[in-house]
Design a protein around this motif. Structure first.
Motif, PDB file in Angstrom:
ATOM      1  N   LEU A 126       0.825  -1.292   0.211  1.00 33.82           N
ATOM      2  CA  LEU A 126       0.111  -0.149  -0.054  1.00 33.82           C
ATOM      3  C   LEU A 126       0.809   1.062   0.008  1.00 33.82           C
ATOM      4  O   LEU A 126       0.543   2.138  -0.607  1.00 33.82           O
ATOM      5  CB  LEU A 126      -0.913  -0.021   1.066  1.00 33.82           C
ATOM      6  CG  LEU A 126      -1.908   1.398   1.346  1.00 33.82           C
ATOM      7  CD1 LEU A 126      -2.737   1.221   0.101  1.00 33.82           C
ATOM      8  CD2 LEU A 126      -2.847   1.312   2.484  1.00 33.82           C
ATOM      9  N   GLY A 127       2.233   1.193   0.705  1.00 32.28           N
ATOM     10  CA  GLY A 127       2.944   2.443   0.700  1.00 32.28           C
ATOM     11  C   GLY A 127       3.271   2.854  -0.680  1.00 32.28           C
ATOM     12  O   GLY A 127       3.511   4.010  -0.981  1.00 32.28           O
ATOM     13  N   GLN A 146      -8.413   6.009  -4.308  1.00 30.00           N
ATOM     14  CA  GLN A 146      -9.364   5.132  -4.693  1.00 30.00           C
ATOM     15  C   GLN A 146      -9.292   4.555  -5.905  1.00 30.00           C
ATOM     16  O   GLN A 146      -9.729   3.349  -6.283  1.00 30.00           O
ATOM     17  CB  GLN A 146     -10.654   5.707  -4.348  1.00 30.00           C
ATOM     18  CG  GLN A 146     -11.098   6.270  -2.690  1.00 30.00           C
ATOM     19  CD  GLN A 146     -12.338   6.725  -2.637  1.00 30.00           C
ATOM     20  OE1 GLN A 146     -13.298   6.234  -2.965  1.00 30.00           O
ATOM     21  NE2 GLN A 146     -12.238   7.810  -1.964  1.00 30.00           N
ATOM     22  N   SER A 175     -17.532   5.527   2.850  1.00 31.51           N
ATOM     23  CA  SER A 175     -17.194   5.534   4.302  1.00 31.51           C
ATOM     24  C   SER A 175     -16.032   6.502   4.440  1.00 31.51           C
ATOM     25  O   SER A 175     -15.218   6.929   3.306  1.00 31.51           O
ATOM     26  CB  SER A 175     -16.865   4.230   4.716  1.00 31.51           C
ATOM     27  OG  SER A 175     -15.656   4.079   4.401  1.00 31.51           O
ATOM     28  N   TYR A 213     -13.225   5.613   5.712  1.00 29.92           N
ATOM     29  CA  TYR A 213     -12.054   4.836   5.735  1.00 29.92           C
ATOM     30  C   TYR A 213     -10.916   5.355   4.903  1.00 29.92           C
ATOM     31  O   TYR A 213      -9.750   5.362   5.576  1.00 29.92           O
ATOM     32  CB  TYR A 213     -12.486   3.453   5.734  1.00 29.92           C
ATOM     33  CG  TYR A 213     -11.294   2.406   5.856  1.00 29.92           C
ATOM     34  CD1 TYR A 213     -10.693   2.158   7.161  1.00 29.92           C
ATOM     35  CD2 TYR A 213     -10.364   2.015   4.931  1.00 29.92           C
ATOM     36  CE1 TYR A 213      -9.796   1.396   7.491  1.00 29.92           C
ATOM     37  CE2 TYR A 213      -9.332   1.280   5.126  1.00 29.92           C
ATOM     38  CZ  TYR A 213      -9.191   1.183   6.420  1.00 29.92           C
ATOM     39  OH  TYR A 213      -7.782   0.217   6.760  1.00 29.92           O
ATOM     40  N   MET A 214     -11.218   5.584   3.410  1.00 30.30           N
ATOM     41  CA  MET A 214     -10.131   5.801   2.474  1.00 30.30           C
ATOM     42  C   MET A 214      -9.660   7.268   2.870  1.00 30.30           C
ATOM     43  O   MET A 214      -8.412   7.733   2.844  1.00 30.30           O
ATOM     44  CB  MET A 214     -10.949   6.025   1.275  1.00 30.30           C
ATOM     45  CG  MET A 214     -11.444   4.902   0.723  1.00 30.30           C
ATOM     46  SD  MET A 214      -9.869   3.943   0.105  1.00 30.30           S
ATOM     47  CE  MET A 214     -10.791   2.790  -1.072  1.00 30.30           C
ATOM     48  N   VAL A 271      -7.179   6.898   5.917  1.00 26.95           N
ATOM     49  CA  VAL A 271      -6.000   6.337   5.270  1.00 26.95           C
ATOM     50  C   VAL A 271      -5.080   7.505   4.754  1.00 26.95           C
ATOM     51  O   VAL A 271      -3.864   7.657   4.949  1.00 26.95           O
ATOM     52  CB  VAL A 271      -6.259   5.128   4.024  1.00 26.95           C
ATOM     53  CG1 VAL A 271      -4.970   4.912   3.291  1.00 26.95           C
ATOM     54  CG2 VAL A 271      -6.664   4.250   4.684  1.00 26.95           C
ATOM     55  N   VAL A 300      -3.958  10.140   7.596  1.00 24.83           N
ATOM     56  CA  VAL A 300      -2.734   9.357   8.191  1.00 24.83           C
ATOM     57  C   VAL A 300      -1.701   9.671   7.315  1.00 24.83           C
ATOM     58  O   VAL A 300      -0.667   9.999   7.847  1.00 24.83           O
ATOM     59  CB  VAL A 300      -3.162   7.770   8.504  1.00 24.83           C
ATOM     60  CG1 VAL A 300      -1.876   7.342   9.065  1.00 24.83           C
ATOM     61  CG2 VAL A 300      -4.091   7.865   9.555  1.00 24.83           C
ATOM     62  N   LYS A 301      -1.725   9.282   6.034  1.00 20.44           N
ATOM     63  CA  LYS A 301      -0.621   9.213   5.024  1.00 20.44           C
ATOM     64  C   LYS A 301      -0.019  10.783   4.751  1.00 20.44           C
ATOM     65  O   LYS A 301       0.975  11.223   4.964  1.00 20.44           O
ATOM     66  CB  LYS A 301      -1.229   8.705   3.819  1.00 20.44           C
ATOM     67  CG  LYS A 301      -0.128   8.999   2.648  1.00 20.44           C
ATOM     68  CD  LYS A 301      -0.783   9.805   1.764  1.00 20.44           C
ATOM     69  CE  LYS A 301      -1.929   9.724   1.250  1.00 20.44           C
ATOM     70  NZ  LYS A 301      -2.505  10.822   0.502  1.00 20.44           N
ATOM     71  N   VAL A 336       3.193   9.235   9.253  1.00 16.91           N
ATOM     72  CA  VAL A 336       3.142   8.172  10.545  1.00 16.91           C
ATOM     73  C   VAL A 336       4.345   8.173  11.160  1.00 16.91           C
ATOM     74  O   VAL A 336       4.313   7.403  12.425  1.00 16.91           O
ATOM     75  CB  VAL A 336       2.445   7.074   9.744  1.00 16.91           C
ATOM     76  CG1 VAL A 336       1.225   6.799   9.335  1.00 16.91           C
ATOM     77  CG2 VAL A 336       3.418   6.171   8.781  1.00 16.91           C
TER      78      VAL A 336
END
Lengths: 171, 205
Positions: A18-19, A40, A86, A88-89, A92, A95-96, A100
Motif C-alpha cells: 500500500l505504501g 481510490q 465511508s 475509511y479511505m 488512510v 494518516v498518510k 506516520v
C-alpha cells in the motif's frame, strides 16, 4: 481466476505494497481530497487488473504500472463519489498526509522532495519516483513502457533538477 | 546534500508503509467503489435511453391524440438520438484499454476517448439537434398555417414557441461548444503532450 483468488491477491498486495501506491499518489497530486480520490481510483484499478496479471512482471512492477497509469490520466473531480462512501479511505489518506513516522527534519525534506517531483512533467515524475525507490533502468523501462536508454538520458537531468530544487549538489 | 543522500533518505523514510491497514475493510470498500462506478455508468446509459424512449412515447401519443401527424417526425427524431447514444456507447466501451497494459496504450485510449467526446460535442448539431428539427418545424409551420383563420394572437403564440425552441437549441449548441474549449481541448492537449513525450522516449531507443 475466481473472485476469492482475486480478493486474496488484492489483500496481500494491500498488506505488502500500500505504501508504494501512497507514494505514487503523493508524487502526482497535492491536497488530501485529491489524493484520496486518486488513491481510490488506483485501488479500484488494481483490483480490476488482477485477472490480467500473469506473473510475467514482478508484482511491484505491476503495481507501479497500474498506479502510475491511473495517476497519469487521472483528472480532478472527474468522477463523482458516492454519498455512502465511508471515511475509511479518507482516514488512510489523512494518516498518510500527516505522516506516520516521527523522523522530524526528514519529514520536511521528503515533503519538499514530493513537491519537487510534482512539479516535473508527469513522465519525468514517474521516472524520478521509480528511481528514488531503487528500481533498475530495466525495471523502470518495464513499468513505464519506455526504452532503457531514454530512462538513462532523462535520469541525469532529473537528478540535477531535483537536487537543485532541494538546495544540494548532484554528486 | 547529493542526490544519492536524498535517495538514501527517501528509501529510509516511512511513506505510509507501516499503516495499520484492515485489508478486509479496504477490499469491501474497493469492491463497493467498483460496483458504484459500474452502476454510475449503467445509470447514465439507462437514463439517456429512458429519456429518449419517454420523449418518443410522448410525441407519438400526442400525435395520435391531437391528430398532429407531424409530431411523429419528432418521435422519429428522438428515437434516432436514443439509438445513436446506445450504438455510440457500445462502440466506445469496446475500445477501452486493458488495465495493466502499456502506459502508451492507456494514454492512447484516454486520448481517443477525449477526441471522441470533442467530435460528439462539435457535431452535436447533426446527431442531436437536427434530427428533432424537421418534426418541430413541420409541427409549427402546419399549426401556424392552420391558425391563420383563427387570428393573429394564436400565430404570435406559435411564433413564440418557435423562437423559444430555437433559443433552446442555440443554448444547447453554445454550452457544448464552450465545454469543448474549457475542458476537453486542454485535456486533449495534456494527453497529446504526454503521448509525445512517451513517443520521443521510444524513438530515442
Amino acid at each position: 481466476m475466481t473472485t476469492d483468488d482475486q480478493d486474496a491477491q488484492f489483500q496481500r498486495w494491500i498488506q505488502n505494497h500500500l505504501g508504494l501506491m501512497v507514494k505514487v499518489v503523493r508524487s502526482f497530486v497535492d491536497g488530501a481530497a485529491d489524493q484520496d480520490d486518486l488513491l481510490q481510483d488506483i485501488l479500484v484499478n488494481l483490483w480490476s487488473s488482477i485477472p490480467s496479471f500473469r506473473g510475467e512482471a514482478k508484482e511491484t512492477t505491476w503495481i507501479y504500472r497500474v498506479s502510475i497509469q491511473t495517476a497519469m490520466v487521472w483528472r480532478r473531480g472527474e468522477r463523482r463519489r458516492e454519498k455512502y462512501q465511508s471515511s475509511y479511505m479518507q482516514e488512510v489518506t489523512a494518516v498518510k498526509s500527516h505522516g506516520v513516522d516521527s523522523e522530524g527534519d526528514d519529514d520536511e525534506l521528503i515533503e519538499r522532495l514530493y513537491s519537487a517531483i510534482r512539479q516535473l512533467p508527469k513522465v519525468d515524475a514517474s521516472i524520478a519516483l521509480l528511481h528514488l525507490d531503487g528500481l533498475t533502468y530495466r525495471e523502470i523501462s518495464e513499468a513505464l513502457g519506455i526504452s532503457e536508454n531514454y530512462v538513462g538520458v532523462k535520469l541525469s537531468r532529473i537528478r540535477s533538477v531535483l537536487t537543485e530544487r532541494l538546495g544540494g549538489s548532484n554528486h | 546534500m547529493s542526490f544519492d543522500d536524498l535517495q538514501a533518505k527517501w528509501q529510509a523514510h516511512d511513506h505510509g508503509m507501516r499503516l495499520n491497514i484492515d485489508a478486509d475493510l479496504l477490499l469491501r470498500e474497493v469492491r463497493r467503489n467498483h460496483r458504484a462506478l459500474e452502476l454510475q455508468l449503467w445509470q447514465r446509459d439507462f437514463g439517456e435511453v429512458t429519456a429518449a424512449v419517454l420523449i418518443t412515447g410522448v410525441f407519438a401519443t400526442l400525435a395520435v391524440l391531437m391528430h398532429q401527424w407531424t409530431l411523429l417526425l419528432c418521435a422519429a427524431g428522438s428515437l434516432f438520438v436514443g439509438l445513436f447514444f446506445v450504438v455510440d456507447r457500445w462502440k466506445q466501451r469496446r475500445r477501452r484499454s486493458v488495465i495493466g497494459s502499456s502506459l502508451q496504450s492507456t494514454i492512447e485510449a484516454s486520448l481517443a476517448e477525449v477526441q471522441h467526446q470533442i467530435w460528439l460535442l462539435r457535431n452535436i448539431l447533426w446527431w442531436y439537434l437536427l434530427p428533432l428539427v424537421p418534426g418541430l418545424v413541420a409541427f409549427l409551420v402546419t399549426n401556424f398555417w392552420q391558425s391563420s383563420e383563427k387570428g393573429i394572437a394564436e400565430q404570435i403564440v406559435i411564433a413564440g414557441v418557435g423562437l423559444i425552441c430555437a433559443a433552446a437549441f442555440w443554448s444547447v449548441y453554445r454550452i457544448n461548444q464552450r465545454e469543448i474549449k474549457k475542458t476537453l481541448e486542454p485535456r486533449r492537449n495534456e494527453l497529446e503532450e504526454l503521448q509525445t513525450r512517451l513517443g520521443s522516449s521510444n524513438a530515442n531507443a
